[in-house]
Structures are given as C-alpha cells and as structure tokens.
Design a protein around this motif. Structure first.
Motif, PDB file in Angstrom:
ATOM      1  N   ALA A 139       0.833  -1.210   0.000  1.00 39.57           N
ATOM      2  CA  ALA A 139       0.000   0.000   0.000  1.00 39.57           C
ATOM      3  C   ALA A 139       0.865   1.256   0.000  1.00 39.57           C
ATOM      4  O   ALA A 139       0.586   2.224  -0.719  1.00 39.57           O
ATOM      5  CB  ALA A 139      -0.933  -0.004   1.209  1.00 39.57           C
ATOM      6  N   GLU A 140       1.941   1.255   0.783  1.00 42.43           N
ATOM      7  CA  GLU A 140       2.837   2.417   0.821  1.00 42.43           C
ATOM      8  C   GLU A 140       3.444   2.673  -0.565  1.00 42.43           C
ATOM      9  O   GLU A 140       3.810   3.797  -0.894  1.00 42.43           O
ATOM     10  CB  GLU A 140       3.936   2.153   1.860  1.00 42.43           C
ATOM     11  N   SER A 141       3.539   1.617  -1.370  1.00 39.54           N
ATOM     12  CA  SER A 141       4.181   1.760  -2.683  1.00 39.54           C
ATOM     13  C   SER A 141       3.418   2.696  -3.610  1.00 39.54           C
ATOM     14  O   SER A 141       3.982   3.165  -4.598  1.00 39.54           O
ATOM     15  CB  SER A 141       4.347   0.391  -3.360  1.00 39.54           C
ATOM     16  N   VAL A 142       2.146   2.981  -3.320  1.00 43.61           N
ATOM     17  CA  VAL A 142       1.407   3.909  -4.180  1.00 43.61           C
ATOM     18  C   VAL A 142       1.696   5.366  -3.821  1.00 43.61           C
ATOM     19  O   VAL A 142       1.196   6.264  -4.495  1.00 43.61           O
ATOM     20  CB  VAL A 142      -0.123   3.649  -4.161  1.00 43.61           C
ATOM     21  N   THR A 143       2.484   5.613  -2.776  1.00 42.15           N
ATOM     22  CA  THR A 143       2.833   7.002  -2.459  1.00 42.15           C
ATOM     23  C   THR A 143       3.908   7.497  -3.427  1.00 42.15           C
ATOM     24  O   THR A 143       4.600   6.714  -4.073  1.00 42.15           O
ATOM     25  CB  THR A 143       3.324   7.162  -0.998  1.00 42.15           C
ATOM     26  N   PHE A 167       6.006  -3.456  -7.010  1.00 35.87           N
ATOM     27  CA  PHE A 167       4.646  -3.941  -6.762  1.00 35.87           C
ATOM     28  C   PHE A 167       3.789  -3.882  -8.020  1.00 35.87           C
ATOM     29  O   PHE A 167       2.936  -4.747  -8.242  1.00 35.87           O
ATOM     30  CB  PHE A 167       3.993  -3.198  -5.592  1.00 35.87           C
ATOM     31  N   ARG A 168       4.003  -2.883  -8.874  1.00 38.25           N
ATOM     32  CA  ARG A 168       3.233  -2.847 -10.127  1.00 38.25           C
ATOM     33  C   ARG A 168       3.533  -4.125 -10.936  1.00 38.25           C
ATOM     34  O   ARG A 168       2.620  -4.797 -11.424  1.00 38.25           O
ATOM     35  CB  ARG A 168       3.590  -1.596 -10.927  1.00 38.25           C
ATOM     36  N   GLN A 213       7.582   1.038  -5.886  1.00 31.97           N
ATOM     37  CA  GLN A 213       6.376   1.178  -6.716  1.00 31.97           C
ATOM     38  C   GLN A 213       6.442   0.280  -7.960  1.00 31.97           C
ATOM     39  O   GLN A 213       5.478  -0.437  -8.280  1.00 31.97           O
ATOM     40  CB  GLN A 213       6.180   2.636  -7.132  1.00 31.97           C
ATOM     41  N   TYR A 270       2.013  -7.318  -9.190  1.00 32.49           N
ATOM     42  CA  TYR A 270       0.577  -7.536  -9.390  1.00 32.49           C
ATOM     43  C   TYR A 270       0.288  -7.972 -10.817  1.00 32.49           C
ATOM     44  O   TYR A 270      -0.566  -8.833 -11.052  1.00 32.49           O
ATOM     45  CB  TYR A 270      -0.229  -6.284  -9.026  1.00 32.49           C
ATOM     46  N   ARG A 313      -1.547 -11.449 -11.509  1.00 39.91           N
ATOM     47  CA  ARG A 313      -2.769 -11.550 -12.322  1.00 39.91           C
ATOM     48  C   ARG A 313      -2.527 -12.497 -13.497  1.00 39.91           C
ATOM     49  O   ARG A 313      -3.385 -13.316 -13.844  1.00 39.91           O
ATOM     50  CB  ARG A 313      -3.205 -10.162 -12.815  1.00 39.91           C
TER      51      ARG A 313
END
Lengths: 180, 180
Positions: free
Chosen positions: A90-94, A103-104, A100, A107, A111
C-alpha cells in the motif's frame, strides 16, 4: 524485514536496522548502498518463499487455487511477512516510493499467473466456461490482500484461509480439489 | 488529505501541509495540536462522504450491496480519496500508528454493517440460506480494499466496480438488484 514491517519504509531508520543487525550504518550501506537498495534486498528475500516465483513448477489449473488457500493458511503463522507485504504494497502507491515498480510488476505477474491457471482449469473442464479469468484473477488477489489488513488489525475476527476459500469457490462456482 | 495520501502519515511533513494550506506550522498546530490530531481531522472529514456513516439511513438487504458497487464506481473518479484510504489503512498496522484504533474500529463497524445487510437479505428471501454472513462480510470488504491498491498501481488494468460486483454476486449466488 522486521523494521520495514513494523515501521513502513519511510519511517524505518537505517540506524535502527544497523543496530538490530549488529552492524554500523556504514556497514549496512557497504552491502546495500542505500535504504532503497536495502528495501529491494528485503523484497527479493521475501520472494524466495513466494508463489510469484513458482514459475514452471506451479500446480496446474484448480490445484494452483488450492495452493493459494494453503498460502493464506500459512500466512496466519507468519505475521511478520504478512505485515511487511501489506504495509509496503500500500505504501508503494505514495509518490516516488522505491518499491512502486516492484509492486506494479508483481501484481501484473500475479494476475497473469491466475489467468493462466484459470484458463487451464477451463481447458481441463474443472470450471464452467463463461468465467472471465481476468476479472476473477483481480478478485482473488484482492480478497487475499484485503484480508491481510483486516487480519492484522483483528486476528481473532478474520480467518484468512477460510474466507479466501469461500471467495474462490464462489467465484468459480464449485469447490476446490483437496490438497495433495 | 492530499499530503497524507501522496506521502503516507509518517512521511508527511507539517511544513508542507502548512504551506499548501497557506498557514504557518504554528497556525496548523493551533487548530489540530499535533500531526496525529490533524490526521484524525482528515479521517473525520473523509468519513462525511462515507458508507460507514449511513447509519439508520442505509439501504436494506441487497440494496446495500448495490450501494457498495456504486461506491466502487464513484471511487474510480476520486483517486485522492482512494489513495488516502489505501495508504493509511495499511500503514495503520505499523507500530504505534495514530490511526490504528480508527481503522480497527472502522473494519469492525463495516463488517457489522455487512452482516446486518446480509441477514436482512436472508430474511427478505433475497439470498439463499446457508450463506455465512460473517465470512461473506469480510470477503466483500477485502475485495474492495484489495482492488484499490491494484487499481492505484494500474488503473487501466482493473475495473473496481465490475470486479466488486462480480465478487459480490458470486458470493451471494445471484445478481444484485439494479440501482434505483
């Protein structure tokens, strides 16, 4: 791992990390160059016990979904890893967060794995046609992630494995095979 | 709200917040006493447009689940609010975080609302008996939360409203009523 998990990346201090590792800050920086480099190292280490690295060895079709439920069950025994992942993802979206891209990409990869497994399950006749594998993949990953935060805040109120299995069987319209 | 959403709580600086608000730091502290007090104020403000405050006015039974899908659709138009919530809810599990009690209470309350709505839906004959409202409540909240992080990292790859509706209809075993 413990420091990033209990404080988050931004609030973690190199001084604390060095002290817990029995090193000087210069010693830590000798190995990892920067706090961001250390975070990357921690995420790489975490990945070694992770579904994302199963690669060609992963179970096929619905057996992979069963594997995810087992992962959720195992996660309930390793709070530190769950906390690390929940906080950092969640912190990675800051803005400008060093994890960042990690995690992009992660995911996207998760998927993709789920879409493959669900497509296999369709070909094997394990699930009905008409299930959208892309939407189901996002939903399965989302429910696993969301449960982690609820569980960290109230472990007695949330059974991650049971609710993950409930959601997956609902999405697929049939029960999962038993574990091997 | 913007500063906490883009930086997280720990990494947000009072100096930046004061500057963006056209105040001195002393001016901000006059109103909110501390950075933690300011965070509480921001969360209270966010709650004013939130499902958690619907109280007695909330839609009954499955209409409440439809309302959640509409919330997910609306969230795709307000990235800042989604980011604030995603970042702070996960960051709240870190040690000594000032919003930890807020989010623990919030999830308890959300699960309670969902359990009530699902119980009503059972009484109204809208869903089958045999659905465990407590597990379904955790699953619905989890899928909505988890989708937010995936969507923030890759908005073109994730349709929050569609996947939320897919997961809810799967969990309930039937389609949701149309919106009013």
């Amino acid at each position: 791992m413990e420091t990033f998990a209990t404080r988050g990346y931004h609030n973690a201090s190199l001084a604390e990390i060095a002290e817990r590792a029995g090193l000087t800050q210069a010693g830590v920086l000798h190995h990892f160059r920067s706090k961001a480099g250390l975070l990357t190292g921690v995420l790489d280490l975490r990945d070694q016990s992770d579904i994302g690295t199963l690669g060609e060895e992963r179970p096929r079709g619905l057996a992979f979904l069963r594997h995810l439920v087992e992962t959720a069950a195992r996660n309930a025994e390793r709070e530190g890893i769950v906390r690390l992942y929940a906080v950092l993802s969640a912190e990675s979206v800051t803005e400008g967060h060093p994890a960042q891209d990690y995690f992009r990409t992660r995911y996207e990869g998760l998927r993709g794995l789920l879409v493959e497994a669900l497509t296999e399950a369709g070909e094997l006749g394990e699930i009905d046609e008409g299930i959208d594998p892309v939407a189901a993949a996002s939903a399965v990953i989302a429910v696993m992630d969301g449960l982690q935060v609820q569980w960290l805040l109230a472990p007695e109120a949330v059974d991650m494995a049971a609710v993950t299995e409930l959601a997956i069987t609902a999405l697929l319209g049939r029960p999962l095979p038993e574990a091997d």
